[in-house]
Scaffold this motif. Structure first.
Motif, PDB file in Angstrom:
ATOM      1  N   VAL A 231      23.936 -18.781 -58.485  1.00 18.48           N
ATOM      2  CA  VAL A 231      23.481 -20.125 -58.100  1.00 18.48           C
ATOM      3  C   VAL A 231      23.056 -20.920 -59.326  1.00 18.48           C
ATOM      4  O   VAL A 231      23.442 -22.093 -59.503  1.00 18.48           O
ATOM      5  CB  VAL A 231      22.321 -20.031 -57.085  1.00 18.48           C
ATOM      6  CG1 VAL A 231      21.664 -21.400 -56.896  1.00 18.48           C
ATOM      7  CG2 VAL A 231      22.824 -19.511 -55.751  1.00 18.48           C
ATOM      8  N   ILE A 232      22.279 -20.293 -60.203  1.00 20.98           N
ATOM      9  CA  ILE A 232      21.784 -21.000 -61.395  1.00 20.98           C
ATOM     10  C   ILE A 232      22.943 -21.426 -62.293  1.00 20.98           C
ATOM     11  O   ILE A 232      22.997 -22.569 -62.768  1.00 20.98           O
ATOM     12  CB  ILE A 232      20.790 -20.102 -62.169  1.00 20.98           C
ATOM     13  CG1 ILE A 232      19.507 -19.921 -61.351  1.00 20.98           C
ATOM     14  CG2 ILE A 232      20.472 -20.696 -63.532  1.00 20.98           C
ATOM     15  CD1 ILE A 232      18.541 -18.926 -61.944  1.00 20.98           C
ATOM     16  N   ILE A 249      22.995 -30.306 -56.541  1.00 25.28           N
ATOM     17  CA  ILE A 249      22.211 -29.653 -55.489  1.00 25.28           C
ATOM     18  C   ILE A 249      22.670 -30.130 -54.121  1.00 25.28           C
ATOM     19  O   ILE A 249      22.806 -29.343 -53.176  1.00 25.28           O
ATOM     20  CB  ILE A 249      20.711 -29.920 -55.700  1.00 25.28           C
ATOM     21  CG1 ILE A 249      20.233 -29.231 -56.983  1.00 25.28           C
ATOM     22  CG2 ILE A 249      19.907 -29.435 -54.501  1.00 25.28           C
ATOM     23  CD1 ILE A 249      18.799 -29.533 -57.347  1.00 25.28           C
ATOM     24  N   LYS A 250      22.921 -31.437 -54.003  1.00 27.64           N
ATOM     25  CA  LYS A 250      23.387 -31.981 -52.732  1.00 27.64           C
ATOM     26  C   LYS A 250      24.728 -31.376 -52.340  1.00 27.64           C
ATOM     27  O   LYS A 250      24.952 -31.004 -51.179  1.00 27.64           O
ATOM     28  CB  LYS A 250      23.495 -33.500 -52.836  1.00 27.64           C
ATOM     29  CG  LYS A 250      23.911 -34.171 -51.534  1.00 27.64           C
ATOM     30  CD  LYS A 250      23.980 -35.682 -51.703  1.00 27.64           C
ATOM     31  CE  LYS A 250      24.429 -36.338 -50.384  1.00 27.64           C
ATOM     32  NZ  LYS A 250      24.511 -37.816 -50.525  1.00 27.64           N
ATOM     33  N   ASN A 251      25.648 -31.269 -53.289  1.00 30.24           N
ATOM     34  CA  ASN A 251      26.951 -30.676 -53.017  1.00 30.24           C
ATOM     35  C   ASN A 251      26.837 -29.198 -52.658  1.00 30.24           C
ATOM     36  O   ASN A 251      27.586 -28.674 -51.838  1.00 30.24           O
ATOM     37  CB  ASN A 251      27.874 -30.844 -54.221  1.00 30.24           C
ATOM     38  CG  ASN A 251      28.250 -32.285 -54.461  1.00 30.24           C
ATOM     39  OD1 ASN A 251      28.241 -33.105 -53.539  1.00 30.24           O
ATOM     40  ND2 ASN A 251      28.574 -32.616 -55.713  1.00 30.24           N
ATOM     41  N   PHE A 252      25.895 -28.547 -53.301  1.00 32.18           N
ATOM     42  CA  PHE A 252      25.722 -27.099 -53.101  1.00 32.18           C
ATOM     43  C   PHE A 252      25.297 -26.783 -51.671  1.00 32.18           C
ATOM     44  O   PHE A 252      25.777 -25.824 -51.057  1.00 32.18           O
ATOM     45  CB  PHE A 252      24.699 -26.560 -54.097  1.00 32.18           C
ATOM     46  CG  PHE A 252      24.504 -25.073 -54.014  1.00 32.18           C
ATOM     47  CD1 PHE A 252      25.419 -24.207 -54.590  1.00 32.18           C
ATOM     48  CD2 PHE A 252      23.420 -24.534 -53.328  1.00 32.18           C
ATOM     49  CE1 PHE A 252      25.246 -22.835 -54.508  1.00 32.18           C
ATOM     50  CE2 PHE A 252      23.244 -23.161 -53.244  1.00 32.18           C
ATOM     51  CZ  PHE A 252      24.162 -22.316 -53.837  1.00 32.18           C
ATOM     52  N   VAL A 253      24.365 -27.564 -51.120  1.00 27.54           N
ATOM     53  CA  VAL A 253      23.817 -27.274 -49.794  1.00 27.54           C
ATOM     54  C   VAL A 253      24.572 -27.994 -48.681  1.00 27.54           C
ATOM     55  O   VAL A 253      24.332 -27.728 -47.500  1.00 27.54           O
ATOM     56  CB  VAL A 253      22.317 -27.648 -49.719  1.00 27.54           C
ATOM     57  CG1 VAL A 253      21.515 -26.852 -50.726  1.00 27.54           C
ATOM     58  CG2 VAL A 253      22.120 -29.147 -49.946  1.00 27.54           C
ATOM     59  N   SER A 254      25.479 -28.895 -49.033  1.00 31.60           N
ATOM     60  CA  SER A 254      26.202 -29.652 -48.009  1.00 31.60           C
ATOM     61  C   SER A 254      27.286 -28.792 -47.369  1.00 31.60           C
ATOM     62  O   SER A 254      27.782 -27.837 -47.967  1.00 31.60           O
ATOM     63  CB  SER A 254      26.820 -30.914 -48.605  1.00 31.60           C
ATOM     64  OG  SER A 254      27.770 -30.574 -49.597  1.00 31.60           O
ATOM     65  N   ILE A 263      28.876 -21.480 -46.994  1.00 29.15           N
ATOM     66  CA  ILE A 263      27.493 -21.386 -47.450  1.00 29.15           C
ATOM     67  C   ILE A 263      26.803 -20.138 -46.904  1.00 29.15           C
ATOM     68  O   ILE A 263      25.831 -19.648 -47.469  1.00 29.15           O
ATOM     69  CB  ILE A 263      26.705 -22.660 -47.034  1.00 29.15           C
ATOM     70  CG1 ILE A 263      25.373 -22.734 -47.767  1.00 29.15           C
ATOM     71  CG2 ILE A 263      26.492 -22.684 -45.523  1.00 29.15           C
ATOM     72  CD1 ILE A 263      25.510 -22.946 -49.244  1.00 29.15           C
ATOM     73  N   LEU A 264      27.334 -19.600 -45.782  1.00 29.65           N
ATOM     74  CA  LEU A 264      26.739 -18.407 -45.169  1.00 29.65           C
ATOM     75  C   LEU A 264      27.301 -17.106 -45.737  1.00 29.65           C
ATOM     76  O   LEU A 264      26.727 -16.041 -45.526  1.00 29.65           O
ATOM     77  CB  LEU A 264      26.958 -18.429 -43.657  1.00 29.65           C
ATOM     78  CG  LEU A 264      26.339 -19.611 -42.894  1.00 29.65           C
ATOM     79  CD1 LEU A 264      26.718 -19.528 -41.427  1.00 29.65           C
ATOM     80  CD2 LEU A 264      24.832 -19.643 -43.064  1.00 29.65           C
TER      81      LEU A 264
END
Length: 539
Positions: A231-232, A249-254, A263-264
């Motif tokens: 992730v880092i 960050i927005k792209n990562f969690v979207s 994402i799961l």
């Protein structure tokens, strides 16, 4: 953006050819098969029909017995009395059930057959050698992987250790497999079956390691480290592309419209791990749960002493090397290997950082753990210590032209040949000595004199009696009687009988003189090694 796949991809290292001809691949498969077969032969010649007095093996066998007889709860109740009412704790109420489960088919087919039980360890050791070969493909050419495998296959310490019916070798196999899978599936982002099945398999293997030994939980720590690192690194790289943190960050969690479950996917190893653990906790509760009671003994002195103890313990891996004057050959080899281990860490940090974390976590855990049991506690990190050592050593093979590469490779292999020669000689001596005297069991609980004592205990006692003995779990395995370890005369009258080994265990027999004189103890059996007294309560 998927942290589980977007970073850490590993291409074959420059010194490892990725286009090996098919005939060479087949030849190397045959080679490793021959190595494993020869190792099995050595090990079979080294196994004997007895066992030492270590009590852990008896607990594992009784747990397997309880599974076969469908009375695991009864076993736990009886063993709790032995463990918690003795003068000192000798282990948990129940060990993790993984290794006893491996012993179940053997017990069901062969009963109390020690040689058959030891075959379980041998099969796990053979599987471990195969994992070394196929799991370290990203790190070494076949020649150097052969060096890694042979250092284990010829190792007299490990071959001799197979005479112990313990969970260490099975855990060595499964934990090494788990670390290799973490490297392949997560660090290298390779696909074995498909991304989902691979991660489910990884969680199941980690759960299997935890099912065999509780320190398998460290593998969850390694999993967390790898995902955190991915992730880092992913966000750091995206930050440079996007010019800030917000968009990455927005792209990562979207949600990804093309792959909504992406994402799961990183959660799958943890989910499969906890599902497997939950299932076995429902079926076989209590396994390993009372290990935590031992942490009461941890203090500053124990931490300092353990740190010094484990600093040099890996030198025992080289048992079998000759000494030079007053200097042990084992320590010379170990100290000489450390610079190459450091070089190997630096060289392969990108694809071996999870291995380094696992080594650190393992060492930290055993520095905290108040008990010491020799090199067996460090078995899980041995393959990675050797792998890093070989990685550092092989770096000094120079050039791509054969006339330069071959001589430098042979020069670097010389110390390996030296170690393998002495390992092989010692292992052959071990096997030869065992073959000459295999039928004779000179000591331990399965010697004739011990079996005579066990029969006497069964003859003179009944199921309701309690016996004091220095190895209570062994006596209970062999006689079915309730047994305690009591270290002084004041507390021994909680039992109806006390049995001494060589008049010194569980304490010196001279302390019984006044008790016998007061007619509070009666001699009921004696042979050249054992004395059995019946105790008479004053109540």
């Amino acid at each position: 953006m998927d942290a589980d796949n977007s970073v850490g991809e590993v291409t074959p290292l420059p010194h490892i050819a990725s286009d090996i001809p098919k005939w060479q691949t087949i030849a190397w498969h045959i080679w490793i098969g021959l190595v494993i077969c020869v190792n099995i032969t050595y090990c079979l010649c080294t196994l004997h029909f007895g066992h030492n007095w270590g009590g852990d093996f008896s607990a594992y066998i009784m747990q397997a017995q309880s599974i076969v007889e469908f009375n695991a709860g009864e076993f736990i109740d009886k063993n709790r009395v032995t463990v918690e009412e003795s003068s000192s704790r000798m282990g948990p109420v129940a060990y993790p059930w993984g290794f006893p489960l491996m012993l179940v088919p053997v017990y069901a087919l062969c009963g109390l057959n020690l040689f058959a039980f030891k075959i379980v360890g041998l099969l796990n050791f053979s599987a471990f050698l195969a994992v070394l070969w196929y799991g370290f493909r990203h790190f070494h050419t076949p020649v150097w992987r052969s060096a890694v495998v042979l250092l284990f296959a010829c190792n007299p310490y490990l071959i001799g250790f197979l005479n112990n019916i313990l969970s260490d070798i099975p855990f060595l196999f499964i934990s090494t497999l788990a670390i290799c899978l973490i490297g392949k599936v997560l660090v290298a982002s390779s696909v074995i079956f498909d991304p989902i099945k691979d991660r489910v398999l990884l969680g199941v293997v980690v759960a299997a390691a935890f099912f065999v030994r509780t320190n398998g939980i460290l593998l969850i720590g390694v999993l967390c480290w790898v995902h955190l690192a991915l992730v880092i690194v992913t966000l750091w790289r995206a930050r440079h592309d996007e010019g800030g943190w917000r968009a990455p960050i927005k792209n990562f969690v979207s949600k990804d419209e093309e792959d909504p479950y992406k994402i799961l996917r990183p959660l799958l190893p943890y989910v499969s791990f906890f599902v497997v653990v939950l299932l076995w906790k429902i079926v076989l509760p209590q396994g390993g749960s009372s290990h935590m009671a031992h942490l009461e003994r941890v203090n500053a002195d124990s931490l300092k002493g353990n740190a010094l103890y484990y600093r040099d313990l890996l030198a025992h891996f080289y048992n079998g090397l000759p000494n030079y004057d007053k200097t042990k050959g084992t320590m010379i080899a170990y100290v000489a290997s450390l610079p190459f281990v450091l070089i190997g860490m630096i060289r392969h940090f990108k694809i071996a950082h999870h291995i380094i974390i696992y080594i650190i976590l393992t060492l930290m855990m055993f520095i905290i753990w108040p008990h010491r049991q020799g090199l067996r506690f460090l078995f899980p990190i041995l393959p990675f210590y050797v792998m890093l050592f070989i990685s550092g050593l092989s770096l000094f093979t120079l050039g791509k032209r054969w006339w330069l590469k071959v001589p430098t490779t042979l020069l670097c292999l010389l110390p390996i040949f030296f170690v393998l020669y002495h390992f092989s000689v010692r292992s052959a001596q071990q096997a030869s000595k065992q073959l000459e005297s295999r039928e004779v069991i000179r000591g331990g609980p399965f010697a004739d004199v011990s079996l005579e004592m066990f029969e006497a205990v069964k003859e003179h006692t009944n199921d309701a009696d309690t016996i004091v003995f220095f190895k209570p779990r062994v006596l209970r395995l062999m006689t079915g009687r309730n047994t305690l370890r009591i270290n002084n005369t004041n507390d021994m009258f909680v039992a109806q009988y006390i049995c001494f080994l060589n008049k010194r265990q569980p304490f010196h027999i001279r302390h019984m003189q006044s008790i016998v004189a007061a007619q509070r103890a009666e001699l009921v059996f004696q042979n050249k090694s054992y004395v059995l007294y019946k105790l008479k309560s004053t109540n």
